[in-house]
Design an enzyme around this catalytic site. Structure first.
Site, PDB file in Angstrom:
ATOM      1  N   HIS A  75      33.684  43.728  39.218  1.00  0.00           N
ATOM      2  CA  HIS A  75      32.265  43.786  39.617  1.00  0.00           C
ATOM      3  C   HIS A  75      31.759  42.336  39.671  1.00  0.00           C
ATOM      4  O   HIS A  75      32.323  41.514  40.383  1.00  0.00           O
ATOM      5  CB  HIS A  75      31.535  44.666  38.589  1.00  0.00           C
TER       6      HIS A  75
ATOM      7  N   HIS B  66      35.416  46.281  49.134  1.00  0.00           N
ATOM      8  CA  HIS B  66      34.201  46.833  48.538  1.00  0.00           C
ATOM      9  C   HIS B  66      34.256  48.346  48.620  1.00  0.00           C
ATOM     10  O   HIS B  66      34.780  48.895  49.582  1.00  0.00           O
ATOM     11  CB  HIS B  66      32.955  46.327  49.289  1.00  0.00           C
TER      12      HIS B  66
ATOM     13  N   ASP C   8      30.924  37.980  46.605  1.00  0.00           N
ATOM     14  CA  ASP C   8      31.462  37.036  45.628  1.00  0.00           C
ATOM     15  C   ASP C   8      32.427  36.024  46.221  1.00  0.00           C
ATOM     16  O   ASP C   8      32.848  35.094  45.538  1.00  0.00           O
ATOM     17  CB  ASP C   8      32.187  37.812  44.504  1.00  0.00           C
TER      18      ASP C   8
HETATM   19  N1  CMC Z   1      43.014  42.672  47.464  1.00  0.00           N
HETATM   20  C1  CMC Z   1      44.101  43.409  47.810  1.00  0.00           C
HETATM   21  N2  CMC Z   1      44.101  44.737  48.002  1.00  0.00           N
HETATM   22  C2  CMC Z   1      42.937  45.369  47.822  1.00  0.00           C
HETATM   23  C3  CMC Z   1      41.756  44.695  47.458  1.00  0.00           C
HETATM   24  C4  CMC Z   1      41.823  43.298  47.283  1.00  0.00           C
HETATM   25  N3  CMC Z   1      40.756  42.590  46.949  1.00  0.00           N
HETATM   26  N4  CMC Z   1      40.736  45.575  47.342  1.00  0.00           N
HETATM   27  C5  CMC Z   1      41.269  46.780  47.621  1.00  0.00           C
HETATM   28  N5  CMC Z   1      42.593  46.646  47.910  1.00  0.00           N
HETATM   29  C6  CMC Z   1      43.508  47.722  48.316  1.00  0.00           C
HETATM   30  C7  CMC Z   1      43.853  48.619  47.147  1.00  0.00           C
HETATM   31  O1  CMC Z   1      44.982  48.149  46.461  1.00  0.00           O
HETATM   32  C8  CMC Z   1      44.077  49.930  47.837  1.00  0.00           C
HETATM   33  O2  CMC Z   1      45.320  49.855  48.474  1.00  0.00           O
HETATM   34  P1  CMC Z   1      46.250  51.176  48.564  1.00  0.00           P
HETATM   35  O3  CMC Z   1      45.487  52.139  49.423  1.00  0.00           O
HETATM   36  O4  CMC Z   1      47.536  50.712  49.164  1.00  0.00           O
HETATM   37  O5  CMC Z   1      46.410  51.661  47.144  1.00  0.00           O
HETATM   38  C9  CMC Z   1      43.023  49.931  48.948  1.00  0.00           C
HETATM   39  O6  CMC Z   1      42.798  48.549  49.244  1.00  0.00           O
HETATM   40  C10 CMC Z   1      41.714  50.609  48.575  1.00  0.00           C
HETATM   41  O7  CMC Z   1      41.176  49.936  47.433  1.00  0.00           O
HETATM   42  P2  CMC Z   1      40.568  50.648  46.159  1.00  0.00           P
HETATM   43  O8  CMC Z   1      40.887  49.816  44.950  1.00  0.00           O
HETATM   44  O9  CMC Z   1      40.959  52.090  46.152  1.00  0.00           O
HETATM   45  O10 CMC Z   1      39.013  50.549  46.494  1.00  0.00           O
HETATM   46  P3  CMC Z   1      37.820  50.739  45.487  1.00  0.00           P
HETATM   47  O11 CMC Z   1      36.666  51.138  46.313  1.00  0.00           O
HETATM   48  O12 CMC Z   1      38.194  51.608  44.332  1.00  0.00           O
HETATM   49  O13 CMC Z   1      37.612  49.270  44.895  1.00  0.00           O
HETATM   50  C11 CMC Z   1      36.869  47.035  44.668  1.00  0.00           C
HETATM   51  C12 CMC Z   1      36.650  48.380  45.369  1.00  0.00           C
HETATM   52  C13 CMC Z   1      35.716  46.092  44.978  1.00  0.00           C
HETATM   53  C14 CMC Z   1      36.933  47.254  43.136  1.00  0.00           C
HETATM   54  C15 CMC Z   1      38.222  46.437  45.170  1.00  0.00           C
HETATM   55  O14 CMC Z   1      38.145  46.198  46.567  1.00  0.00           O
HETATM   56  C16 CMC Z   1      38.582  45.143  44.433  1.00  0.00           C
HETATM   57  O15 CMC Z   1      39.179  45.211  43.349  1.00  0.00           O
HETATM   58  N6  CMC Z   1      38.246  43.940  45.013  1.00  0.00           N
HETATM   59  C17 CMC Z   1      38.496  42.685  44.322  1.00  0.00           C
HETATM   60  C18 CMC Z   1      37.416  42.436  43.280  1.00  0.00           C
HETATM   61  C19 CMC Z   1      36.098  42.036  43.902  1.00  0.00           C
HETATM   62  O16 CMC Z   1      36.033  41.178  44.779  1.00  0.00           O
HETATM   63  N7  CMC Z   1      35.016  42.655  43.408  1.00  0.00           N
HETATM   64  C20 CMC Z   1      33.645  42.345  43.842  1.00  0.00           C
HETATM   65  C21 CMC Z   1      33.018  43.499  44.558  1.00  0.00           C
HETATM   66  S1  CMC Z   1      31.511  43.064  45.418  1.00  0.00           S
HETATM   67  C22 CMC Z   1      30.390  42.538  44.225  1.00  0.00           C
HETATM   68  C23 CMC Z   1      30.198  43.455  43.084  1.00  0.00           C
HETATM   69  O17 CMC Z   1      30.187  44.675  43.197  1.00  0.00           O
HETATM   70  O18 CMC Z   1      30.001  42.951  41.985  1.00  0.00           O
END
Ligand code: CMC
Length: 432
Positions: A270, A309, A365
């Site tokens: 987050h 996201h 971010d």
């Molecule tokens: N790098 C590589 N792969 C990714 C990333 C990433 N940053 N984000 C998602 N994926 C992949 C993930 O591994 C999954 O792949 P697969 O379908 O093969 O398993 C797919 O994309 C879907 O991702 P998810 O984790 O199921 O998506 P989610 O909605 O549960 O998670 C998230 C959203 C923001 C937690 C995630 O994208 C992430 O961890 N991003 C990196 C951390 C980040 O930048 N967070 C800030 C978010 S914006 C500001 C805030 O909210 O504070």
């Protein structure tokens, strides 16, 4: 059976019985699903949704997001217009009160917030008690929670005027607490607020003032910081807002609820992502190292922080505005050398099938850390900046929650997977 037009007809194949479930605002009520039962004395059907991927927890009139189109609006106003033409305190008023202020309302609001920036001296002593290397987010979370002990009347959440004063206090004191945590890490004396300065200028003064009589920040930096606060001010039901609402649903005071939100924001998935992005960019160090790094991400070794996201499946509109604000800041501070790494990383990722297929774009971010670093903030302080910006959003959501007759204590169901009805043998027999 007569069917309601906007409804879902569900046939339970266990019993052969059909149910007509009304659809309102594109949702069905989990409670209606709960009426589907095999037998009267059996629990009703429930919905399993870890991480709330497809579950609405409230009705809200504060923030609208269209993740596919990359649209973000506060109370109906596009984020781009607010970032360009408004101020953080005006946006805070808009979020908290629901409409833009008149001139008199705005002046009164700014006056109230400015004159509540000081904290009790014991709050200062409390913060001085932290270890020299305490993470500023831990200090912020604890000190905001501690404010509930200084304002015990804040527990009376049913009185509108009492709620209003706590909202003002929290927006006013958050920069003071954030700045104290910053000075603490540097072993420098805490600087008291300067009520002649604007919200963002006063914050910079509390962070960077040394022996000069008056701290005079560069107006371009004040504007950039104010814009960053606007961009972070609310984001509907994100993890930290959900934490504020869940804790607030117990009818606890708002300081305790917001303190829980700060805890949620601390996490690297987050708000902590901005800190993680900067550490990642430093580790990559050079454009030539990017392909190897991207390979590692695709092999599942790590994530590309600042990308992806839950809601945006398009460019995060805040990232676009931040990219522009970065140029304004770099005009004053000189370009952050890591910008070249970030730009190339974005270019490569946006053209790579792995990221394209998963619709992963830069989020808020990705670029904010570069600005914060240029402003001389250490990475561990970045999330504090996010928290200060998010405070009016948390409070607007908390106000909406406590006045919403439909809300109940947040208490999800579980699917129990453990043992049942085991016989307990006392320790002395088991260990004999
Ligand atoms: N790098 C590589 N792969 C990714 C990333 C990433 N940053 N984000 C998602 N994926 C992949 C993930 O591994 C999954 O792949 P697969 O379908 O093969 O398993 C797919 O994309 C879907 O991702 P998810 O984790 O199921 O998506 P989610 O909605 O549960 O998670 C998230 C959203 C923001 C937690 C995630 O994208 C992430 O961890 N991003 C990196 C951390 C980040 O930048 N967070 C800030 C978010 S914006 C500001 C805030 O909210 O504070």
């Amino acid at each position: 059976m007569t069917y309601v037009t906007d409804s879902l007809t569900v046939r339970d194949n266990r019993t052969g019985q059909e149910y007509d479930v009304p659809i309102t605002d594109g949702t069905i009520r989990a409670g209606d699903i709960g009426q589907i039962k095999v037998a009267d004395d059996e629990p009703g059907l429930a919905v399993y949704d870890p991480g709330f991927l497809n579950t609405a927890s409230c009705r809200s009139a504060i923030t609208f997001i269209d993740g596919d189109k990359g649209i973000l609006e506060y109370r109906g106003y596009p984020i781009e217009q607010l970032a360009e033409n408004s101020t953080f305190l005006e946006v805070a008023y808009l979020l908290v009160h629901g409409s833009l202020p008149t001139k008199d309302e705005y002046d009164q609001w700014v006056h109230n917030i400015t004159y509540h920036t000081f904290v009790h001296e014991n709050v200062k002593s409390f913060m001085e008690g932290f270890r020299y290397d305490a993470h500023p987010m831990g200090m912020l979370m604890a000190s905001v929670g501690a404010l509930s002990t200084f304002y015990p009347e804040s527990r009376n959440i049913s009185a509108a005027d009492n709620r209003a004063i706590q909202v003002i206090r929290m927006i006013a004191k958050m920069p003071t607490l954030g700045a104290f945590s910053f000075r603490h890490a540097q072993g420098k004396p805490y600087v008291y607020p300067d009520n002649e300065l604007s919200y963002a200028a006063n914050f910079l003064s509390m962070l960077f003032k040394m022996s000069e009589m008056k701290y005079e920040p560069d107006e371009r930096l004040v504007k950039a910081l104010d814009t960053l606060f606007i961009l972070h001010a609310d984001h509907e039901q994100n993890a930290s807002t959900n934490a504020v609402r869940a804790v607030g649903s117990t009818q606890v005071d708002p300081y305790s609820a917001v303190s829980a939100g700060i805890g949620a924001l601390f996490g690297p998935l987050h708000g902590g992502a901005n800190e993680a992005v900067l550490r990642m960019l430093r580790r990559i160090g050079n454009v030539s190292e990017i392909p190897a790094f991207i390979e590692g991400v695709k092999n599942g070794n790590e994530k590309l922080m600042g990308f992806g996201h839950r809601v945006y499946k398009n460019y995060d509109p805040r990232a676009r505005i931040i990219k522009k604000a970065a140029d304004d800041v770099f005009d004053v501070t000189g370009v952050n050398p890591l910008l070249a790494v970030a730009l190339e990383l974005e270019k490569i990722a946006l053209n790579d099938e792995y990221f394209v297929k998963r619709r992963l774009y830069p989020n808020v971010d990705f670029y904010s850390g570069l600005i914060y670093e240029a402003l001389q903030f250490p990475p561990e302080f970045f999330t504090v900046l996010f928290a200060i910006g998010r405070t009016p959003g948390w409070l607007a959501q908390w106000l909406e929650l406590v006045q919403d007759k439909e809300q109940k204590i947040a208490r999800p169901k579980q699917i129990y997977t453990g043992d049942r009805t085991l016989d307990f043998t006392p320790a002395e027999e088991r260990w004999a």
